[in-house]
Design a protein around this motif. Structure first.
Motif, PDB file in Angstrom:
ATOM      1  N   PRO A   1       0.904  -1.312  -0.054  1.00 15.05           N
ATOM      2  CA  PRO A   1       0.023  -0.027   0.177  1.00 15.05           C
ATOM      3  C   PRO A   1       0.956   1.211   0.001  1.00 15.05           C
ATOM      4  O   PRO A   1       1.989   1.352   0.322  1.00 15.05           O
ATOM      5  CB  PRO A   1      -0.754  -0.013   1.352  1.00 15.05           C
ATOM      6  CG  PRO A   1      -0.095  -0.961   2.356  1.00 15.05           C
ATOM      7  CD  PRO A   1       0.614  -1.912   1.183  1.00 15.05           C
ATOM      8  N   HIS A   2       0.282   2.385  -0.541  1.00 14.40           N
ATOM      9  CA  HIS A   2       0.925   3.717  -0.646  1.00 14.40           C
ATOM     10  C   HIS A   2       0.307   4.579   0.448  1.00 14.40           C
ATOM     11  O   HIS A   2      -0.958   4.761   0.515  1.00 14.40           O
ATOM     12  CB  HIS A   2       0.929   4.149  -2.043  1.00 14.40           C
ATOM     13  CG  HIS A   2       1.994   5.166  -2.255  1.00 14.40           C
ATOM     14  ND1 HIS A   2       1.931   6.713  -1.479  1.00 14.40           N
ATOM     15  CD2 HIS A   2       3.071   5.169  -2.930  1.00 14.40           C
ATOM     16  CE1 HIS A   2       2.979   7.163  -1.985  1.00 14.40           C
ATOM     17  NE2 HIS A   2       3.822   6.511  -2.826  1.00 14.40           N
ATOM     18  N   GLU A   3       1.074   5.083   1.207  1.00 17.27           N
ATOM     19  CA  GLU A   3       0.698   5.798   2.350  1.00 17.27           C
ATOM     20  C   GLU A   3      -0.239   6.903   1.976  1.00 17.27           C
ATOM     21  O   GLU A   3      -1.262   7.386   2.582  1.00 17.27           O
ATOM     22  CB  GLU A   3       1.748   6.500   3.350  1.00 17.27           C
ATOM     23  CG  GLU A   3       2.173   5.418   4.402  1.00 17.27           C
ATOM     24  CD  GLU A   3       3.229   5.838   5.130  1.00 17.27           C
ATOM     25  OE1 GLU A   3       3.235   7.283   5.222  1.00 17.27           O
ATOM     26  OE2 GLU A   3       4.055   5.360   5.803  1.00 17.27           O
ATOM     27  N   SER A   4      -0.046   7.739   0.905  1.00 22.27           N
ATOM     28  CA  SER A   4      -0.874   8.699   0.473  1.00 22.27           C
ATOM     29  C   SER A   4      -1.520   8.529  -0.777  1.00 22.27           C
ATOM     30  O   SER A   4      -1.897   9.537  -1.560  1.00 22.27           O
ATOM     31  CB  SER A   4       0.192  10.015   0.070  1.00 22.27           C
ATOM     32  OG  SER A   4       1.147   9.545  -0.827  1.00 22.27           O
ATOM     33  N   PHE A   5      -1.911   7.445  -0.884  1.00 22.64           N
ATOM     34  CA  PHE A   5      -2.781   6.925  -1.975  1.00 22.64           C
ATOM     35  C   PHE A   5      -4.357   7.782  -2.060  1.00 22.64           C
ATOM     36  O   PHE A   5      -4.463   8.252  -3.232  1.00 22.64           O
ATOM     37  CB  PHE A   5      -3.149   5.294  -1.978  1.00 22.64           C
ATOM     38  CG  PHE A   5      -4.215   4.891  -2.957  1.00 22.64           C
ATOM     39  CD1 PHE A   5      -4.030   4.772  -4.279  1.00 22.64           C
ATOM     40  CD2 PHE A   5      -5.580   4.726  -2.435  1.00 22.64           C
ATOM     41  CE1 PHE A   5      -4.668   4.493  -5.141  1.00 22.64           C
ATOM     42  CE2 PHE A   5      -6.445   4.330  -3.215  1.00 22.64           C
ATOM     43  CZ  PHE A   5      -6.348   4.049  -4.619  1.00 22.64           C
ATOM     44  N   PHE A   6      -4.695   7.822  -0.857  1.00 22.00           N
ATOM     45  CA  PHE A   6      -6.278   8.718  -1.046  1.00 22.00           C
ATOM     46  C   PHE A   6      -6.134   9.992  -1.335  1.00 22.00           C
ATOM     47  O   PHE A   6      -6.994  10.669  -1.768  1.00 22.00           O
ATOM     48  CB  PHE A   6      -7.034   8.524   0.282  1.00 22.00           C
ATOM     49  CG  PHE A   6      -7.279   7.056   0.565  1.00 22.00           C
ATOM     50  CD1 PHE A   6      -8.610   6.604   0.124  1.00 22.00           C
ATOM     51  CD2 PHE A   6      -6.468   6.078   1.093  1.00 22.00           C
ATOM     52  CE1 PHE A   6      -9.060   5.402   0.003  1.00 22.00           C
ATOM     53  CE2 PHE A   6      -6.961   4.751   1.425  1.00 22.00           C
ATOM     54  CZ  PHE A   6      -8.248   4.355   0.826  1.00 22.00           C
ATOM     55  N   SER A   7      -4.757  10.697  -1.257  1.00 22.53           N
ATOM     56  CA  SER A   7      -4.586  11.982  -1.815  1.00 22.53           C
ATOM     57  C   SER A   7      -4.691  12.257  -3.307  1.00 22.53           C
ATOM     58  O   SER A   7      -5.031  13.158  -3.806  1.00 22.53           O
ATOM     59  CB  SER A   7      -3.240  12.604  -1.154  1.00 22.53           C
ATOM     60  OG  SER A   7      -2.425  11.952  -1.943  1.00 22.53           O
ATOM     61  N   LEU A   8      -4.663  10.987  -4.156  1.00 20.47           N
ATOM     62  CA  LEU A   8      -4.826  11.150  -5.393  1.00 20.47           C
ATOM     63  C   LEU A   8      -6.320  11.941  -5.686  1.00 20.47           C
ATOM     64  O   LEU A   8      -6.461  12.412  -6.815  1.00 20.47           O
ATOM     65  CB  LEU A   8      -4.711   9.866  -6.027  1.00 20.47           C
ATOM     66  CG  LEU A   8      -3.159   9.383  -6.222  1.00 20.47           C
ATOM     67  CD1 LEU A   8      -3.232   7.754  -6.697  1.00 20.47           C
ATOM     68  CD2 LEU A   8      -2.420  10.357  -7.182  1.00 20.47           C
ATOM     69  N   PHE A   9      -7.298  11.506  -4.663  1.00 18.41           N
ATOM     70  CA  PHE A   9      -8.559  11.736  -4.975  1.00 18.41           C
ATOM     71  C   PHE A   9      -9.086  12.961  -3.909  1.00 18.41           C
ATOM     72  O   PHE A   9     -10.304  13.261  -3.871  1.00 18.41           O
ATOM     73  CB  PHE A   9      -9.617  10.536  -4.723  1.00 18.41           C
ATOM     74  CG  PHE A   9      -8.944   9.310  -5.283  1.00 18.41           C
ATOM     75  CD1 PHE A   9      -9.667   9.021  -6.570  1.00 18.41           C
ATOM     76  CD2 PHE A   9      -8.022   8.452  -4.768  1.00 18.41           C
ATOM     77  CE1 PHE A   9      -9.066   8.038  -7.358  1.00 18.41           C
ATOM     78  CE2 PHE A   9      -7.546   7.470  -5.558  1.00 18.41           C
ATOM     79  CZ  PHE A   9      -8.268   7.259  -6.801  1.00 18.41           C
ATOM     80  N   SER A  10      -8.333  13.732  -3.798  1.00 16.68           N
ATOM     81  CA  SER A  10      -8.661  14.961  -2.795  1.00 16.68           C
ATOM     82  C   SER A  10      -9.311  15.991  -3.569  1.00 16.68           C
ATOM     83  O   SER A  10     -10.092  16.778  -2.840  1.00 16.68           O
ATOM     84  CB  SER A  10      -7.228  15.431  -2.298  1.00 16.68           C
ATOM     85  OG  SER A  10      -6.450  16.019  -3.168  1.00 16.68           O
ATOM     86  N   ASP A  11      -9.236  16.435  -4.821  1.00 13.06           N
ATOM     87  CA  ASP A  11      -9.829  17.394  -5.728  1.00 13.06           C
ATOM     88  C   ASP A  11     -10.877  16.829  -6.610  1.00 13.06           C
ATOM     89  O   ASP A  11     -10.826  16.171  -7.517  1.00 13.06           O
ATOM     90  CB  ASP A  11      -8.776  18.095  -6.339  1.00 13.06           C
ATOM     91  CG  ASP A  11      -9.094  19.112  -7.002  1.00 13.06           C
ATOM     92  OD1 ASP A  11     -10.583  19.572  -6.821  1.00 13.06           O
ATOM     93  OD2 ASP A  11      -8.556  20.054  -7.612  1.00 13.06           O
ATOM     94  N   PRO A  12     -12.137  17.225  -6.064  1.00  9.11           N
ATOM     95  CA  PRO A  12     -13.261  16.681  -6.792  1.00  9.11           C
ATOM     96  C   PRO A  12     -13.307  17.257  -8.305  1.00  9.11           C
ATOM     97  O   PRO A  12     -14.143  16.726  -9.164  1.00  9.11           O
ATOM     98  CB  PRO A  12     -14.549  17.002  -5.818  1.00  9.11           C
ATOM     99  CG  PRO A  12     -14.057  18.111  -5.203  1.00  9.11           C
ATOM    100  CD  PRO A  12     -12.477  17.937  -4.796  1.00  9.11           C
ATOM    101  N   ARG A  13     -12.690  18.423  -8.533  1.00  5.85           N
ATOM    102  CA  ARG A  13     -12.587  18.882  -9.867  1.00  5.85           C
ATOM    103  C   ARG A  13     -12.047  18.044 -11.085  1.00  5.85           C
ATOM    104  O   ARG A  13     -12.019  17.931 -12.165  1.00  5.85           O
ATOM    105  CB  ARG A  13     -12.047  20.211  -9.811  1.00  5.85           C
ATOM    106  CG  ARG A  13     -12.890  21.161  -9.210  1.00  5.85           C
ATOM    107  CD  ARG A  13     -12.102  22.525  -8.908  1.00  5.85           C
ATOM    108  NE  ARG A  13     -10.676  22.461  -7.947  1.00  5.85           N
ATOM    109  CZ  ARG A  13      -9.979  23.468  -7.826  1.00  5.85           C
ATOM    110  NH1 ARG A  13      -9.925  24.570  -8.199  1.00  5.85           N
ATOM    111  NH2 ARG A  13      -8.793  23.000  -7.087  1.00  5.85           N
ATOM    112  N   SER A  14     -11.019  17.001 -10.399  1.00  4.14           N
ATOM    113  CA  SER A  14     -10.399  16.341 -11.221  1.00  4.14           C
ATOM    114  C   SER A  14     -10.405  14.704 -11.244  1.00  4.14           C
ATOM    115  O   SER A  14     -10.473  13.920 -11.848  1.00  4.14           O
ATOM    116  CB  SER A  14      -8.681  16.369 -11.255  1.00  4.14           C
ATOM    117  OG  SER A  14      -8.311  16.154  -9.819  1.00  4.14           O
TER     118      SER A  14
END
Length: 742
Positions: free
Chosen positions: A66-79
């Motif tokens: 697992p990657h610790e910051s995986f969920f940060s990829l989905f932090s911006d609902p515009r993209s």
């Protein structure tokens, strides 16, 4: 037969992207934080799949990190857009939910996420305006917050002993929430005040929560269609409340009969009330309940007529008043499941294979304690009878093992069931794809759970596969796991015996690259450290070493470097009567002797004397004598100048070799398997050592005479015929050698 259709392009792309995140979707900021590439815009269908597949990979594929910051990829609902995600186990922490707080989630399932604390309750409020379905099943710490925020380290696990219960959180503002699962929540959570703000609940799961007064449920009597009260200690008051929920289509009041003592007993009157008052009921689960009084018709009535699901013919008397058969009726570990006429299309129970499979299917996700017992029943069916729904059974067991990889009971019963479900009797019904899924889930179990029974079951299951062909796609991983079992600190001899057998099979028919890889993993180093008694583990280990060193100089060198010759001499001295052991050891040393640069290490008085004495061995037919002669033939091939010992003399050894070869029966059937004649053919075109030439010629003559179909094509393919013709013309060749070559 199961389908062998390839994975969809979407599935393949998703898997590739998740395994190569910083090279596809994102890039690493500060060498550790993932960020989405600025030119990427992903719709919800893709984002949901990425997150859900990521969770699946983390939980089911032990080789995925697992990657610790995986969920940060989905932090911006515009993209990126997330709408429906299912997260489970310790993978999810407070900061992960915080990273996606701006998303308009419609469905959020959190299952057994024990690292979530009260911080995540506040994050949930971010989704309140869109959330329709929410599960907090098994998130036992989510209602706790730190008593002294500065007093604990950030990395420490949430620990209720140093936390305080949050009592002021409610679902105020969750206006669209219709489906809610609070199963296995701690008892002290004030459920009534927590749920009161929800106006239109349609489905509620309160599994494992003890509520003395259930009257508050009536606030949803006009909207609630599904109610799960698994393992709740019921009373007559609870029943009075339940029958007021007239819209219910699914009611689950089942219990685990082994978990604790329940005062409540199900009666004929209660079942009649459910039928009378809950007219919309389509699914009812009363598994685990003891029926206080007789609810069934007599045996004589039961035996008349064919099996029927029509309510009017029901063996369960209260259910004769049903307007139509139920879609599902849960009767697992309930005596009613053994009746003949049950008015339901699908029944979970323990009477037969169909009921058992229905139970595994119904309870796998949230009830491992029930699932393990159902799988144990399936194990008995597969072991004693024939499993009629093989593909369904296999898929259900695979799912259970993936879902509960740290649950001992599931892993023990599931791995045992797989052994019987994958044996040769069922092989024709299984696709390559399905069998690969079995292999992967077995390897996951071996990696995740070091328990002896699980390891043994998994190893035995692997023996049901064609080796090495079916295991080659996981070749390195399988060998690493087997080598960990062969570690000397592991004392279970039965597992080591199976593991070394598997290792032997894995290296027997593969190319040299695979053999070198296994050698580098440590098999050559590990094997000499195995127990000193001559058991099957010892014999299989030498056999595996024989295979692993075949035409693999690096492994031969490793064997010598790690005191392999000392081990050989020790075994020879300790076990003088073990014929198969001697054959395997001499076969290995034959491989070592084929490597020119290693032969000087065999040129000692002690080793040459041992090999010479073994020429007269009658162990295992001619095999020990034959292999000893093969070792000496390669040493002789280096010429008189390479003979670096005074005793025994070269001439004396040569005469003993001639005598040994002449004593062998040319029609001897052999306990050996040549993949190539190249090392033997190398000894033919030379005049330095006629006895080596004769040994090689005898070997070829014997093999092509006794096994012509197998070895004649190999001899022709590898250019042996011209070399044999040359021997006939060679002045230095002995007459008997020429006759054999002719």
């Amino acid at each position: 037969m199961a389908s062998d259709t390839p994975e969809s392009l979407m599935a393949l792309c998703t898997d590739f992207c998740l395994r190569n995140l910083d090279g596809t979707l994102g890039y690493l900021l500060d060498k550790e934080t993932l960020r989405l590439h600025p030119d990427i815009f992903l719709p919800s269908e893709i984002c949901d799949r990425l997150v859900n597949e990521y969770v699946e990979l983390v939980n089911a594929a032990c080789n995925f990190k697992p990657h610790e910051s995986f969920f940060s990829l989905f932090s911006d609902p515009r993209s990126t857009r997330l709408t429906r995600i299912h997260l489970r186990e310790d993978l999810v922490q407070d900061q992960d939910l915080e990273a996606i707080r701006k998303q308009d989630l419609v469905e959020l399932y959190l299952t057994n996420c024990e690292k979530l604390s009260a911080k995540s309750l506040q994050t949930l409020r971010s989704f309140s305006h869109t959330l329709v379905s929410l599960s907090l099943f098994g998130c036992t710490n989510i209602f706790y917050e730190e008593e002294n925020p500065g007093g604990c380290e950030d990395e420490c696990l949430v620990n209720p002993t140093c936390q305080v219960l949050v009592k002021d959180f409610t679902f105020e503002g969750f206006s669209r929430l219709r489906f809610l699962n609070l199963g296995r929540m701690i008892d002290w959570v004030p459920v009534e005040s927590l749920l009161r703000p929800l106006n239109s609940l349609a489905a509620l799961d309160l599994s494992g929560i003890q509520i003395s007064d259930a009257a508050f449920l009536t606030q949803w009597k006009d909207s609630l269609v599904s109610l799960v009260l698994y393992n709740m200690d019921l009373s007559d008051d609870h029943i009075r409340v339940i029958v007021q929920l007239h819209k219910l289509r699914h009611l689950d009041i089942s219990r685990d009969r082994l978990s604790s003592y329940y005062k409540f007993k199900l009666t004929r009157e209660v079942l009649s009330l459910f039928v009378q008052k809950l007219g919309n009921l389509m699914s009812l689960d009363i598994s685990g309940h003891m029926i206080l009084e007789n609810c069934s018709i007599s045996k004589m009535e039961e035996e008349s007529g064919q099996t029927s699901i029509e309510p009017s013919k029901s063996s369960i008397i209260p259910f004769r008043a049903l307007k139509r058969p139920l879609q599902f009726l849960g009767l697992f570990e309930n005596s009613l499941c053994r009746l003949t006429h049950i008015p339901a299309y699908k029944v979970s129970g323990d009477k037969n294979e169909e009921q058992v499979l229905n139970a595994i299917e119904a309870y796998t996700e949230h009830r491992p304690e029930i699932t393990s017992r159902a799988i144990n029943l399936l194990f008995d069916i597969a072991r004693i009878e024939r499993c009629n729904q093989l593909l369904r059974a296999l898929k259900l067991v695979i799912t259970a093992l993936k879902c509960h990889k740290y649950d001992r009971n599931i892993q023990v019963t599931g791995s045992a069931a797989l052994f019987y479900l994958t044996n040769s009797e069922y092989r024709s019904e299984q696709s390559v794809k399905l069998r690969r899924q079995v292999i992967q889930v077995v390897l996951n179990g071996m990696e995740s759970y070091q328990e002896v029974t699980v390891q043994r079951n998994c190893c035995l299951t692997l023996c049901n596969f064609s080796i090495p062909e079916e295991l080659e796609f996981q070749y390195r991983r399988v060998n690493e796991l087997l080598l960990s079992i062969l570690n000397p600190t592991r004392q279970d001899e039965s597992i080591q015996r199976i593991a070394v057998h598997l290792c032997n099979a894995l290296v027997c028919q593969v190319d040299n690259d695979h053999k070198e890889a296994v050698g580098k993993m440590g098999f050559v180093v590990l094997s000499p450290a195995l127990p000193s008694q001559c058991d099957q583990v010892m014999e299989f280990s030498w056999s595996a070493l024989w295979n692993i060193t075949d035409e693999t100089p690096d492994n031969c060198k490793m064997f010598l470097n790690f005191n392999g010759m000392k081990l050989f001499l020790d075994c020879l001295k300790e076990f003088p009567e073990k014929q198969e052991l001697h054959r395997n050891m001499l076969g290995l040393l034959g491989n070592v002797a084929e490597v020119k640069e290693l032969r000087p290490q065999l040129m000692t008085s002690q080793f040459i004397s041992v090999f010479s004495n073994l020429l007269e061995s009658k162990a295992d037919g001619i095999e020990v004598s034959y292999n000893a002669c093969g070792v000496l033939s390669h040493i002789m091939f280096d010429g008189p100048e390479a003979w670096g010992v005074c005793e025994p003399q070269r001439k004396e050894v040569e005469e003993r070799m001639w005598a040994a070869i002449q004593s062998w029966d040319i029609n001897s059937r052999r306990n050996i398997n040549y993949r190539s004649f190249e090392p033997i053919l190398r000894l033919l075109p030379q005049g330095i050592s006629p006895v080596s030439q004769h040994w090689a010629t005898w070997a070829l003559y014997n093999l092509v005479s006794v096994y012509p179909d197998k070895y004649c094509p190999l001899l022709i393919k590898e250019g042996g015929m011209p070399l044999l013709k040359d021997i006939i013309k060679m002045a230095t060749a002995r007459q008997e050698t020429k006759e054999m070559a002719r």
